[in-house]
Design an enzyme around this catalytic site. Structure first.
Site, mmCIF file in Angstrom:
data_model
loop_
_atom_site.group_PDB
_atom_site.id
_atom_site.type_symbol
_atom_site.label_atom_id
_atom_site.label_comp_id
_atom_site.label_asym_id
_atom_site.label_seq_id
_atom_site.Cartn_x
_atom_site.Cartn_y
_atom_site.Cartn_z
ATOM 1 N N ALA A 69 0.822 -1.213 0.000
ATOM 2 C CA ALA A 69 0.000 0.000 0.000
ATOM 3 C C ALA A 69 0.854 1.261 0.000
ATOM 4 O O ALA A 69 0.492 2.268 -0.597
ATOM 5 C CB ALA A 69 -0.935 0.004 1.201
ATOM 6 N N CYS A 70 2.029 1.196 0.617
ATOM 7 C CA CYS A 70 2.871 2.394 0.695
ATOM 8 C C CYS A 70 3.561 2.709 -0.631
ATOM 9 O O CYS A 70 4.142 3.777 -0.778
ATOM 10 C CB CYS A 70 3.897 2.279 1.821
ATOM 11 S SG CYS A 70 4.944 0.834 1.743
#
Length: 118
Positions: A62-63
């Site tokens: 997600a990052c």
């Protein structure tokens, strides 16, 4: 969300798609995310095909969303030379997803895997 994961995994199994779950589904894990190694299906090809079918999935953590850089999480777990690095996708579920949407996604995922697997 565990039911969503099960719908997808059951559909892959039923259609004899060659895959493995990256990580574990046991214990204290986020059940709103499913990370799959789709053996023989390149991440970029999978992302492109699923996007064209109207699905937003990711190839990284997600990052690093929006990046085409291989998942540093998968590299740390399996090593930089693992085929998982270039053949995995991350599927996230939202609170507004329905079981019917997940069943449709699972069917489209199977079709894509059958079409693209080396």
């Amino acid at each position: 969300y565990q039911n969503f994961q099960k719908i997808i995994l059951d559909e892959l199994d039923k259609n004899q798609i060659d895959y493995e779950v990256n990580g574990t589904l046991e214990g204290k894990v986020s059940h709103h995310v499913l990370n799959l190694w789709l053996k023989g299906v390149g991440t970029y090809s999978a992302l492109t095909n699923l996007d064209l079918s109207g699905y937003a999935v990711s190839g990284g953590s997600a990052c690093t969303a929006g990046s085409l850089t291989p998942s540093h999480v998968l590299q740390a777990m399996y090593g930089e030379d693992s085929p998982r690095i270039e053949e995995s996708i991350r599927i996230s579920f939202g609170r507004f997803n329905t079981e019917e949407e997940i069943q449709e996604f699972a069917a489209d995922l199977v079709k894509m895997c059958k079409r693209l697997a080396k």
